[in-house]
Design an enzyme around this catalytic site. Structure first.
Site, mmCIF file in Angstrom:
data_model
loop_
_atom_site.group_PDB
_atom_site.id
_atom_site.type_symbol
_atom_site.label_atom_id
_atom_site.label_comp_id
_atom_site.label_asym_id
_atom_site.label_seq_id
_atom_site.Cartn_x
_atom_site.Cartn_y
_atom_site.Cartn_z
ATOM 1 N N SER A 1 0.781 -1.234 0.000
ATOM 2 C CA SER A 1 0.000 0.000 0.000
ATOM 3 C C SER A 1 0.813 1.284 0.000
ATOM 4 C CB SER A 1 -0.952 0.012 1.198
ATOM 5 O OG SER A 1 -0.229 -0.087 2.410
ATOM 6 N N HIS B 1 -5.284 -3.676 -2.746
ATOM 7 C CA HIS B 1 -4.904 -2.704 -3.768
ATOM 8 C C HIS B 1 -4.702 -3.328 -5.148
ATOM 9 C CE1 HIS B 1 -4.425 0.655 -0.965
ATOM 10 N NE2 HIS B 1 -4.009 -0.269 -0.106
ATOM 11 N N LYS C 1 -11.670 0.129 -2.727
ATOM 12 C CA LYS C 1 -10.531 0.627 -3.500
ATOM 13 C C LYS C 1 -10.819 0.467 -4.985
ATOM 14 C CE LYS C 1 -7.462 0.192 0.404
ATOM 15 N NZ LYS C 1 -8.549 -0.016 1.401
#
Length: 372
Positions: free
Chosen positions: A164, A192, A221
């Site tokens: 991240s 992610h 996300k």
């Protein structure tokens, strides 16, 4: 607080109103380069409409084991299981709670967890809460992991898919090979990478063609929605339902948020948004390097501009905001002391005009701070 301020580690909340690729920060409009809404699906009209149409009440106002198990939750879990090519899935209110819920259910004081040194805070906290013995392996270093895994007993290997703060991708082909050879349970937090990488955008493990025991991910996300989930075997799902305190003792994810995610997933599979995202990444990375900035080893939409000194990172972020670009300075304890950086996150919503303006601001801010 005095020592925190003296070390340039003080943080304060700002008023931020997000409008797609633009954010209004403390009343100042700026190009938004902090968003995890990688595909822009939080702004998609079909997704917003699906949430609005499902909004007959604010919340189920109950845990799922009491009265909050709306059928739409199980519908979403079915979609997510197919997305991850897993037997089944289980939705949590957030990705943070999913990590805590999984690790504390699977590990105890008789377990040894092997965790990448740059794993997210939610993984670190989960390992601590589990009571397990924790061994840290060097970042993305399968060789070091193999050395440590010689220890006998019940073992778990846990890593992120896309890290991240650095934006690099775990070497899952080697990590999973080593873990499976040693009989370790594999957990990958792919928050992610989900909906961005892999065949049919089903995440980093799929891009390597590896099987993992537990996929942990986020809906907030790449999918642009809200919540977290675990995709795994039926046996582990049943264990989580019965022993995961983070699942048992909290309210269910509201059904209108489930409806939004269900609507967003097929849109994410079309691929045009990831294509635009990839184009934006290549353009910005190339131009920042030409300007002389030192970038991290990222292979993703997370682009760290490495600065080092915490005070300089704060100053540079402030100079950018003055010029209409919103990028946060990331400092200890999120990253190591002396490795402060500006964490840029690109989205498919950014146009070339947005990125050109941002690059002009980087050049002007550099002239003010003499960073490079």
């Amino acid at each position: 607080m005095g020592s925190i301020k003296a070390a340039n580690l003080y943080r304060a909340l700002r008023n931020v109103v997000v409008k797609g690729p633009i954010a209004v920060v403390n009343g100042r409009e700026a190009i938004h380069l902090c968003s995890n809404d990688y595909l822009g699906l939080s702004q998609n009209s079909q997704v917003v409409k699906a949430a609005a149409m499902a909004l007959t009440h604010v919340s189920q106002a109950s845990s799922r084991l009491i009265a909050g198990n709306d059928p739409v939750l199980e519908e979403l879990e079915g979609v997510l299981a197919r997305h991850r090519r897993a037997e089944t899935a289980l939705v949590y209110p957030t990705g943070y709670m999913a990590n805590l819920g999984v690790v504390t259910a699977l590990a105890d004081k008789k377990t040894t967890i092997f965790s990448d040194e740059l794993n997210h805070a939610s993984i670190i906290d989960a390992c601590r809460l589990s009571g397990a013995r924790v061994q840290i392996f060097r970042h993305n270093d399968p060789g070091h992991l193999e050395e440590l895994l010689r220890r006998p007993g019940r073992t778990i290997v846990i890593t992120e898919g896309v890290f991240s703060m650095d934006g690099d991708i775990a070497d899952l082909r080697q990590i999973c090979r080593i873990a499976q050879k040693r009989g370790a349970i594999t957990i990958v937090d792919d928050a992610h990478g989900d909906f961005v990488f892999g065949p049919k955008f089903s995440g980093v493990p799929a891009s390597f063609g590896v099987d993992v025991d537990v996929h942990v991910s986020s809906l907030s996300k790449g999918l642009g929605c809200f919540g977290g989930y675990v995709a795994t075997s039926k046996k582990i799902r049943d264990l989580l339902i019965n022993t995961s305190r983070q699942f048992i003792y909290t309210s269910a994810l509201p059904d209108h948020l489930c409806a939004a995610a269900i609507a967003a997933i097929p849109i994410s599979k079309k691929g045009h948004l990831q294509k635009q995202l990839s184009s934006n990444i290549k353009f910005l990375v190339s131009r920042l390097r030409k300007q002389g900035f030192t970038l991290g080893v990222s292979s993703s939409q997370i682009i760290p501009v490495m600065i080092g000194d915490e005070k300089k990172a704060i100053k540079f972020s402030q100079e950018l905001l003055k010029r209409g670009v919103f990028v946060q300075a990331v400092r200890y304890p999120t990253v190591r002391k002396g490795s402060a950086r500006l964490r840029i996150s690109i989205t498919a919503m950014h146009t070339k005009s947005h990125l050109e303006t941002a690059l002009d601001a980087f050049s002007a801010a550099n002239g003010k701070t003499c960073l490079v």
